[in-house]
Design a protein around this motif. Sequence first.
Motif, PDB file in Angstrom:
ATOM      1  N   GLU A 128     -15.185 -10.289 -66.231  1.00 24.62           N
ATOM      2  CA  GLU A 128     -13.837 -10.805 -65.980  1.00 24.62           C
ATOM      3  C   GLU A 128     -13.871 -11.975 -65.005  1.00 24.62           C
ATOM      4  N   ASN A 129     -14.700 -11.860 -63.978  1.00 24.40           N
ATOM      5  CA  ASN A 129     -14.806 -12.956 -63.011  1.00 24.40           C
ATOM      6  C   ASN A 129     -15.421 -14.205 -63.627  1.00 24.40           C
ATOM      7  N   VAL A 130     -16.414 -14.011 -64.484  1.00 26.08           N
ATOM      8  CA  VAL A 130     -17.049 -15.149 -65.157  1.00 26.08           C
ATOM      9  C   VAL A 130     -16.044 -15.849 -66.069  1.00 26.08           C
ATOM     10  N   VAL A 131     -15.300 -15.075 -66.846  1.00 25.92           N
ATOM     11  CA  VAL A 131     -14.298 -15.651 -67.749  1.00 25.92           C
ATOM     12  C   VAL A 131     -13.183 -16.329 -66.963  1.00 25.92           C
ATOM     13  N   LEU A 132     -12.743 -15.688 -65.902  1.00 23.22           N
ATOM     14  CA  LEU A 132     -11.652 -16.216 -65.092  1.00 23.22           C
ATOM     15  C   LEU A 132     -11.971 -17.609 -64.547  1.00 23.22           C
ATOM     16  N   ASN A 133     -13.246 -17.854 -64.273  1.00 25.82           N
ATOM     17  CA  ASN A 133     -13.663 -19.137 -63.706  1.00 25.82           C
ATOM     18  C   ASN A 133     -14.276 -20.093 -64.726  1.00 25.82           C
ATOM     19  N   GLY A 134     -14.271 -19.703 -65.995  1.00 23.64           N
ATOM     20  CA  GLY A 134     -14.758 -20.586 -67.047  1.00 23.64           C
ATOM     21  C   GLY A 134     -16.254 -20.821 -67.029  1.00 23.64           C
ATOM     22  N   PHE A 135     -17.029 -19.790 -66.616  1.00 25.66           N
ATOM     23  CA  PHE A 135     -18.480 -19.940 -66.485  1.00 25.66           C
ATOM     24  C   PHE A 135     -19.249 -19.277 -67.626  1.00 25.66           C
ATOM     25  N   MET A 136     -18.580 -19.047 -68.754  1.00 26.90           N
ATOM     26  CA  MET A 136     -19.243 -18.370 -69.870  1.00 26.90           C
ATOM     27  C   MET A 136     -20.424 -19.177 -70.387  1.00 26.90           C
ATOM     28  N   ASP A 137     -20.401 -20.498 -70.175  1.00 24.01           N
ATOM     29  CA  ASP A 137     -21.472 -21.363 -70.699  1.00 24.01           C
ATOM     30  C   ASP A 137     -22.750 -21.293 -69.881  1.00 24.01           C
ATOM     31  N   ARG A 138     -22.710 -20.670 -68.718  1.00 25.13           N
ATOM     32  CA  ARG A 138     -23.879 -20.718 -67.828  1.00 25.13           C
ATOM     33  C   ARG A 138     -24.274 -19.366 -67.232  1.00 25.13           C
ATOM     34  N   VAL A 139     -23.622 -18.285 -67.637  1.00 28.32           N
ATOM     35  CA  VAL A 139     -23.941 -16.962 -67.094  1.00 28.32           C
ATOM     36  C   VAL A 139     -24.290 -16.005 -68.229  1.00 28.32           C
ATOM     37  N   ARG A 140     -25.413 -15.313 -68.070  1.00 30.63           N
ATOM     38  CA  ARG A 140     -25.784 -14.200 -68.946  1.00 30.63           C
ATOM     39  C   ARG A 140     -25.746 -12.922 -68.112  1.00 30.63           C
ATOM     40  N   ILE A 141     -25.224 -11.860 -68.695  1.00 25.65           N
ATOM     41  CA  ILE A 141     -25.172 -10.569 -68.005  1.00 25.65           C
ATOM     42  C   ILE A 141     -26.171  -9.626 -68.663  1.00 25.65           C
ATOM     43  N   ASP A 142     -27.139  -9.142 -67.885  1.00 21.85           N
ATOM     44  CA  ASP A 142     -28.161  -8.229 -68.398  1.00 21.85           C
ATOM     45  C   ASP A 142     -27.847  -6.817 -67.890  1.00 21.85           C
ATOM     46  N   PRO A 143     -27.713  -5.833 -68.814  1.00 23.56           N
ATOM     47  CA  PRO A 143     -27.232  -4.502 -68.427  1.00 23.56           C
ATOM     48  C   PRO A 143     -28.308  -3.540 -67.932  1.00 23.56           C
ATOM     49  N   ARG A 144     -29.429  -4.053 -67.483  1.00 25.43           N
ATOM     50  CA  ARG A 144     -30.513  -3.190 -67.027  1.00 25.43           C
ATOM     51  C   ARG A 144     -30.687  -3.308 -65.514  1.00 25.43           C
ATOM     52  N   ALA A 145     -31.574  -2.503 -64.991  1.00 16.96           N
ATOM     53  CA  ALA A 145     -31.959  -2.582 -63.581  1.00 16.96           C
ATOM     54  C   ALA A 145     -33.402  -3.025 -63.501  1.00 16.96           C
ATOM     55  N   LEU A 146     -33.721  -3.876 -62.530  1.00 13.39           N
ATOM     56  CA  LEU A 146     -35.123  -4.209 -62.298  1.00 13.39           C
ATOM     57  C   LEU A 146     -35.822  -3.009 -61.679  1.00 13.39           C
ATOM     58  N   TRP A 147     -37.079  -2.790 -62.131  1.00 10.05           N
ATOM     59  CA  TRP A 147     -37.869  -1.678 -61.596  1.00 10.05           C
ATOM     60  C   TRP A 147     -39.336  -2.002 -61.830  1.00 10.05           C
ATOM     61  N   SER A 148     -40.216  -1.103 -61.437  1.00 10.57           N
ATOM     62  CA  SER A 148     -41.649  -1.336 -61.554  1.00 10.57           C
ATOM     63  C   SER A 148     -42.185  -1.013 -62.942  1.00 10.57           C
ATOM     64  N   SER A 149     -41.326  -0.464 -63.811  1.00  8.58           N
ATOM     65  CA  SER A 149     -41.732  -0.154 -65.187  1.00  8.58           C
ATOM     66  C   SER A 149     -40.501  -0.223 -66.079  1.00  8.58           C
ATOM     67  N   THR A 150     -40.751  -0.280 -67.378  1.00 10.09           N
ATOM     68  CA  THR A 150     -39.656  -0.292 -68.339  1.00 10.09           C
ATOM     69  C   THR A 150     -39.479   1.121 -68.875  1.00 10.09           C
ATOM     70  N   GLU A 151     -38.312   1.699 -68.587  1.00  9.86           N
ATOM     71  CA  GLU A 151     -38.077   3.101 -68.925  1.00  9.86           C
ATOM     72  C   GLU A 151     -36.584   3.410 -68.813  1.00  9.86           C
ATOM     73  N   ARG A 152     -36.246   4.672 -68.990  1.00  9.88           N
ATOM     74  CA  ARG A 152     -34.911   5.172 -68.665  1.00  9.88           C
ATOM     75  C   ARG A 152     -35.056   5.978 -67.385  1.00  9.88           C
ATOM     76  N   ARG A 153     -34.211   5.678 -66.395  1.00 12.19           N
ATOM     77  CA  ARG A 153     -34.396   6.265 -65.073  1.00 12.19           C
ATOM     78  C   ARG A 153     -33.043   6.662 -64.494  1.00 12.19           C
ATOM     79  N   VAL A 154     -33.037   7.711 -63.679  1.00 14.21           N
ATOM     80  CA  VAL A 154     -31.796   8.203 -63.092  1.00 14.21           C
ATOM     81  C   VAL A 154     -31.423   7.359 -61.875  1.00 14.21           C
ATOM     82  N   LEU A 155     -30.205   6.831 -61.894  1.00 10.09           N
ATOM     83  CA  LEU A 155     -29.648   6.067 -60.783  1.00 10.09           C
ATOM     84  C   LEU A 155     -28.642   6.936 -60.052  1.00 10.09           C
TER      85      LEU A 155
END
Length: 272
Positions: A128-155
């Motif tokens: 919503e904030n990205v759209v509100l400010n017209g930044f759709m052309d320069r922002v990608r949203i990645d739905p993961r978390a950075l971690w030391s491995s690629t997996e499914r993990r409890v947050l």
Amino acid sequence: MSSDSDRELLEYVEELTSLSSNCLSDDDVDKLIECSLSGEGVVEVKVDGLHVIMPCSDTPEAWANLLHVYCLRDYLRVDGFEPRPGWVVVDAGAYLGFYTLFAAKRVGSNGLVIAIEPLQRNRVFIEENVVLNGFMDRVRIDPRALWSSTERRVLAVSCYPATSSFYREYVERHGDVCSEKRVSTVTLPELLREHGLSRVDLLKVDVEGAEADILAVRGWEDVVQRLVIEVHPWVVNVDAVANLLESRGFSVRVVDIGSPSQVMLFAWRRHT
């Protein structure tokens, strides 16, 4: 709410009100005060020429987070770390997108900001904030978390979602664990490859105790030029993080921002 809790909330709101002077308008400060005391609804404020929305359920802490980025300017305590036109910026731990917006405004339409945020309720506000400010052309949203491995993990999800962490004791230090969610994780080198990034001008890291885990993985060092990291000394050894970065070819400066619970670590690639 107990009288002691009421008093602590009012004192915190008074502190944030003082810190907001010369940064936020009086009208916006009044809206944030009302929002903090009610805890209901959504508030929109204007800062740095940007429109920013946040849920009142997250204030006053979200208000403090906003000040951290825009008013206290803690991510700019060392010269050369303000994003520039055309830069690629990775925002790891984007929360509601405050720093994402800050960077997106500065990198311009030829730049790119990747906002990494595993909690869906937070991603709604980033979008919503990205759209509100017209930044759709320069922002990608990645739905993961950075971690030391690629997996499914409890947050462990904090009642104030910005302090959610893979380390439950970290969340309990800040408050209560309201829920647990299993999220997808990705290593930093894999993230860079998947997004096709051969150069990252600035990596901003605010990952609630997982800093060392993320950076220990090899394979990102030649891509990332600068890092600014929020480190929590009571859970992460600041010297260990600094030594790791120095061993990977970075110069490091640790900056005390006057908080007992966090310092800012700035690192930039040494060119030989």
